[in-house]
Design an enzyme around this catalytic site. Structure first.
Site, short mmCIF file in Angstrom:
data_model
loop_
_atom_site.label_atom_id
_atom_site.label_comp_id
_atom_site.label_asym_id
_atom_site.label_seq_id
_atom_site.Cartn_x
_atom_site.Cartn_y
_atom_site.Cartn_z
CB SER A 6 -0.15 -24.53 23.92
OG SER A 6 -0.19 -24.27 25.22
CE1 TYR A 34 5.09 -23.05 23.49
CE2 TYR A 34 3.30 -22.39 25.20
CZ TYR A 34 3.80 -23.62 24.38
OH TYR A 34 3.47 -24.80 24.32
#
Length: 271
Positions: free
Chosen positions: A152, A165
């Protein structure tokens, strides 16, 4: 697709998180390129519906395995199941992953444990289990094998209110780059795909709209970037999806870390 340099026809690809979003996108692209599939996710009904759709459109044989990758025995069970079925994996797409939103102080410890289990532990264990098969496939049948790990743009800086995350995706990015280097002589295509916010169920699962600024990427855009990278003669170990996201990631690497941290923190703070 005769012009494609990545041509997995006649091999089997395993996709985690295959029941929605990017997982479905990867399933369609790989099926269209002639791969059979192993579809892994928690929601069996969705997987079965996807398998029927792929069979009707591409003649693909799909093995559906409903599984919760946050549990300790999930990966060993999956590996054992595929060995018993004599299924050899030629492409592995570690797509499964999720986020939570909120401060560490207010977070649910068990949910954070599950997040690390899926985003880090399962990805690492699956890569370790199937990498020998991937390397052997790449050696025997050039341009047919790949390892695709979903990272990401969150991997490039700390992410307040999504601390776990961001940290897990930083791990995925670093780990994938290292695996790419270690296997560079084998012909295996190894890449970490780094999209920004995409039009998937991600933010619903995270129970936030924080970070979902501007127009999200479409699944199709992420697929185009992913397979354009796989079709290159030398597959890049990192793929940033979208010009804006690529620019922001580069800015994060240039600017002082504290300044980047403060900017991301303000962006993720509810108004």
């Amino acid at each position: 697709m005769a012009s494609a340099l990545y041509n997995p026809i006649g091999t089997t690809a395993l996709i985690t998180g295959a029941s929605s979003g990017l997982g479905v996108g990867y399933a369609h692209e790989l099926a269209q390129r002639g791969a059979d599939l192993v579809l892994v996710a928690r929601r069996q009904a969705r997987l079965e519906a996807l398998a029927v759709d792929l069979a009707e459109k591409y003649g693909t044989v799909s093995t559906v395995i409903p599984l919760d990758l946050s549990t300790a025995d999930a990966v060993p069970e999956l590996v054992s199941d595929l060995r018993e079925r004599a299924i050899t994996i030629g492409t592995l797409v570690n797509n499964a992953g999720f986020a939570t939103f909120g401060t560490v102080l207010d977070s649910d410890e068990e949910r954070e444990r599950e997040q690390v289990a899926v985003n880090v532990h399962a990805l690492t264990a699956l890569t370790h289990a199937f990498l020998p098969d991937l390397v052997e496939t790449a050696s025997l049948y050039p341009h047919t094998a790949a390892l695709v790990n979903l990272a990401s743009t969150a991997a490039f800086q700390p992410v307040p209110r999504m601390a776990v995350y961001g940290a897990t995706k930083a791990y995925v990015l670093s780990y994938t780059e290292a695996v790419s280097y270690e296997t560079r002589a084998s012909g295996l295509k190894v890449t970490a795909i780094c999209p920004g916010p995409a039009d998937t169920e991600f933010f619903e699962v995270a129970q936030t709209s924080g970070g979902k600024k501007g127009t999200p990427l479409t699944v199709e855009e992420v697929m185009r970037s992913s397979f354009a990278a796989l079709d290159r003669s030398v597959t890049p170990s990192v793929v940033l999806v979208g010009a804006r996201n690529a620019l922001l990631a580069r800015v994060a690497s240039i600017y002082p870390r504290r300044a980047v941290l403060n900017a991301v923190g303000r962006l993720n703070t509810p108004r």
